[in-house]
Design a protein around this motif. Structure first.
Motif, short mmCIF file in Angstrom:
data_model
loop_
_atom_site.label_atom_id
_atom_site.label_comp_id
_atom_site.label_asym_id
_atom_site.label_seq_id
_atom_site.Cartn_x
_atom_site.Cartn_y
_atom_site.Cartn_z
N SER A 123 15.16 52.71 14.82
CA SER A 123 16.00 52.97 15.99
C SER A 123 15.26 52.69 17.29
CB SER A 123 16.50 54.41 15.95
OG SER A 123 17.33 54.70 17.05
N THR A 124 13.99 53.15 17.38
CA THR A 124 13.23 52.91 18.61
C THR A 124 12.97 51.42 18.82
OG1 THR A 124 11.14 53.25 17.41
CG2 THR A 124 12.07 55.14 18.56
N LEU A 125 12.66 50.70 17.75
CA LEU A 125 12.38 49.27 17.89
C LEU A 125 13.61 48.50 18.36
CD1 LEU A 125 10.20 48.67 14.70
CD2 LEU A 125 9.43 48.59 17.08
N VAL A 126 14.76 48.81 17.77
CA VAL A 126 16.00 48.11 18.15
C VAL A 126 16.37 48.43 19.59
CG1 VAL A 126 18.48 47.95 17.71
CG2 VAL A 126 16.87 47.94 15.79
N MET A 127 16.30 49.70 19.97
CA MET A 127 16.65 50.06 21.34
C MET A 127 15.68 49.44 22.34
SD MET A 127 18.08 53.99 21.31
CE MET A 127 16.78 54.74 20.32
N LEU B 152 13.53 57.64 -0.84
CA LEU B 152 12.28 56.90 -1.05
C LEU B 152 12.53 55.41 -0.95
CD1 LEU B 152 9.28 56.80 -1.82
CD2 LEU B 152 9.98 56.88 -4.24
N GLY B 153 13.62 54.93 -1.55
CA GLY B 153 13.98 53.52 -1.45
C GLY B 153 14.27 53.12 -0.01
N MET B 154 15.00 53.98 0.71
CA MET B 154 15.29 53.71 2.13
C MET B 154 14.00 53.66 2.94
SD MET B 154 18.67 53.49 2.78
CE MET B 154 18.89 54.04 4.46
N PHE B 155 13.10 54.60 2.67
CA PHE B 155 11.81 54.63 3.37
C PHE B 155 11.06 53.32 3.17
CE2 PHE B 155 7.25 55.32 2.53
CZ PHE B 155 6.81 55.59 3.82
N THR B 156 11.01 52.84 1.92
CA THR B 156 10.27 51.62 1.62
C THR B 156 10.89 50.41 2.32
OG1 THR B 156 9.70 52.52 -0.55
CG2 THR B 156 9.41 50.15 -0.24
N MET B 157 12.20 50.28 2.23
CA MET B 157 12.88 49.13 2.85
C MET B 157 12.79 49.16 4.36
SD MET B 157 16.29 48.55 0.48
CE MET B 157 16.93 50.20 0.77
N LEU B 158 13.02 50.32 4.96
CA LEU B 158 13.03 50.40 6.42
C LEU B 158 11.63 50.24 7.00
CD1 LEU B 158 15.57 53.33 7.00
CD2 LEU B 158 15.94 50.87 7.32
N THR B 159 10.61 50.75 6.29
CA THR B 159 9.24 50.57 6.76
C THR B 159 8.86 49.10 6.78
OG1 THR B 159 8.59 52.76 5.92
CG2 THR B 159 6.83 51.17 6.35
N ALA B 160 9.19 48.40 5.68
CA ALA B 160 8.90 46.96 5.62
C ALA B 160 9.73 46.20 6.65
CB ALA B 160 9.18 46.44 4.22
N GLY B 161 11.01 46.56 6.77
CA GLY B 161 11.88 45.88 7.74
C GLY B 161 11.41 46.07 9.16
N ALA B 162 10.92 47.27 9.49
CA ALA B 162 10.43 47.53 10.84
C ALA B 162 9.22 46.67 11.17
CB ALA B 162 10.08 49.01 10.99
N SER C 179 6.28 58.33 24.95
CA SER C 179 5.58 57.07 25.19
C SER C 179 6.57 55.92 25.14
CB SER C 179 4.49 56.86 24.14
OG SER C 179 3.91 55.57 24.27
N PRO C 180 6.66 55.11 26.20
CA PRO C 180 7.61 53.99 26.20
C PRO C 180 7.19 52.85 25.28
CG PRO C 180 6.29 53.97 28.20
CD PRO C 180 5.95 55.24 27.48
N ALA C 181 5.94 52.85 24.82
CA ALA C 181 5.46 51.80 23.92
C ALA C 181 5.93 52.09 22.49
CB ALA C 181 3.94 51.71 23.96
N THR C 182 6.43 51.07 21.81
CA THR C 182 6.93 51.24 20.45
C THR C 182 6.04 50.50 19.46
OG1 THR C 182 8.37 49.32 20.73
CG2 THR C 182 9.33 51.48 21.19
N SER C 183 6.08 50.97 18.22
CA SER C 183 5.30 50.35 17.17
C SER C 183 5.89 50.71 15.83
CB SER C 183 3.83 50.81 17.24
OG SER C 183 3.11 50.36 16.10
N ALA C 184 5.77 49.78 14.87
CA ALA C 184 6.26 50.05 13.51
C ALA C 184 5.32 50.97 12.75
CB ALA C 184 6.43 48.73 12.75
N ASN C 185 4.14 51.23 13.29
CA ASN C 185 3.15 52.02 12.56
C ASN C 185 3.10 53.48 12.98
OD1 ASN C 185 2.17 49.70 11.12
ND2 ASN C 185 1.11 49.06 12.99
N VAL C 186 3.88 53.86 14.00
CA VAL C 186 3.87 55.26 14.43
C VAL C 186 4.75 56.09 13.51
CG1 VAL C 186 3.41 54.66 16.83
CG2 VAL C 186 5.78 54.86 16.04
#
Length: 333
Positions: free
Chosen positions: A87-91, A137-147, A248-255
């Motif tokens: 959500s943060t990345l898309v916004m 767990l499946g959603m977590f795996t897919m969304l983490t990779a997708g992000a 923090s206005p900075a976004t990251s897939a690793n946070v």
């Protein structure tokens, strides 16, 4: 003459009292920790330190509210942190080059996206009866990779607009700094507590978590309750994403990689049963504060972060053991 039956001992009476007041235990634990660290350090008990702890609580605390709703129905959500990140990345991506006024629409897109992602999990769990652990767990795996695929170059949200507005604030009594986000999470706790304790929907949530078969026999639409819970949790995850922009206005897939475990820890320490049907959002927020107070106090005492994780894990195990003991006491009358 039959022997006189003795009443329950003081320990059992204390457990029973805690069961009737589910957030009394977490509140007492929070006060004890504050007292311990106040006596052990010269820097813990200060307006600045308490202000920092409150501001740190807004993201995980808001995520924990959604996690609480799901655990109350005897489920679990391993994908809440991933939904927040997506959500943060898309916004943030949509906000690039846009005037501040358009950020309200972008925020609505973020809320809709989070709700939709949570609704997918809710549908699979409520309609197709798939285990919540496996689905999330499946959603977590897919969304983490997708992000990570989506954010090759993480965007930064322009400051000064609605998206970063929850990070603004002022001072109470001239020394205690608070942000709008702190008031938002406290208001969210109050509203959800009212919904769970004063509405028919809240009673249905507890009934589904306590015994879904019995709830179904009394006429409760269990599937609908579960779906609504997951959608509402998704909206809370979007609110947490908004809170994250304020931090923090900075976004990251690793946070927030461990947000799922952090929220489960906060919810369990806050007195919500992993077996469903018991707990409060107030206790979950206290649980979040307990974890943060523990981290802050141990850091100021010079303990390594690994020891903080060890103690947090021990608290989680102790909370689950206490819940099991409480259930046994209640069954024995």
């Amino acid at each position: 003459m039959p022997p006189r039956r003795e009443g329950p001992g003081p320990v059992v009476r204390t457990i029973a009292l805690a069961a009737r007041n589910p957030f009394a235990g977490p509140l007492a634990a929070l006060v004890v920790l504050i007292l311990i660290f106040t006596l052990a350090t010269d820097t813990f008990f200060s307006a600045q330190n308490f202000s920092v702890i409150l501001q740190q609580s807004v993201v995980i605390g808001t995520l924990a509210l959604g996690q609480t709703l799901i655990i109350l129905t005897s489920g679990i959500d391993l994908a809440n942190g991933s939904i927040l990140v997506v959500s943060t990345l898309v916004m943030a991506q949509l906000a690039q080059g846009q005037p501040p006024g358009i950020q309200i629409l972008i925020l609505l897109v973020g809320f809709a996206l989070s709700a939709a992602l949570a609704a997918v999990a809710g549908l699979l769990i409520s309609r197709f009866l798939l285990p919540a652990f496996i689905v999330t767990l499946g959603m977590f795996t897919m969304l983490t990779a997708g992000a990570r695929l989506y954010s090759q170059r993480p965007p930064v949200v322009p400051e000064g607009g609605v998206l970063t507005g929850l990070g603004s604030g002022g001072y109470l009594f001239g020394v205690f700094q608070v942000t709008i986000g702190v008031f938002v999470v406290i208001a969210s706790v109050a509203v959800l507590h009212y919904m769970l304790t004063r509405t028919a929907w809240g009673r249905h949530v507890y009934a589904v978590g306590g015994n879904p078969t019995a709830a179904r026999r009394t006429g409760i639409n269990v599937s609908r309750v579960l779906l609504v819970v997951y959608i509402l949790a998704g909206l809370l995850y979007a609110l947490a994403a908004w809170q994250a922009f304020g931090r923090s206005p900075a976004t990251s897939a690793n946070v927030f990689a461990n947000a799922n475990l952090d929220t489960i820890s906060a919810v369990v320490i806050g007195g919500t049963s992993l077996f469903g049907g018991r707990g409060t959002v107030v206790g979950s927020y206290f649980g979040t504060l307990i974890v943060l107070v523990l981290q802050s106090g141990l850091t100021q005492m010079g303990f390594d972060a690994l020891y903080q994780q060890v103690l947090t894990g021990a608290l989680v195990i102790a909370a689950v053991a206490l819940d099991q003991f409480t259930r046994k006491v209640e069954r024995l009358g």
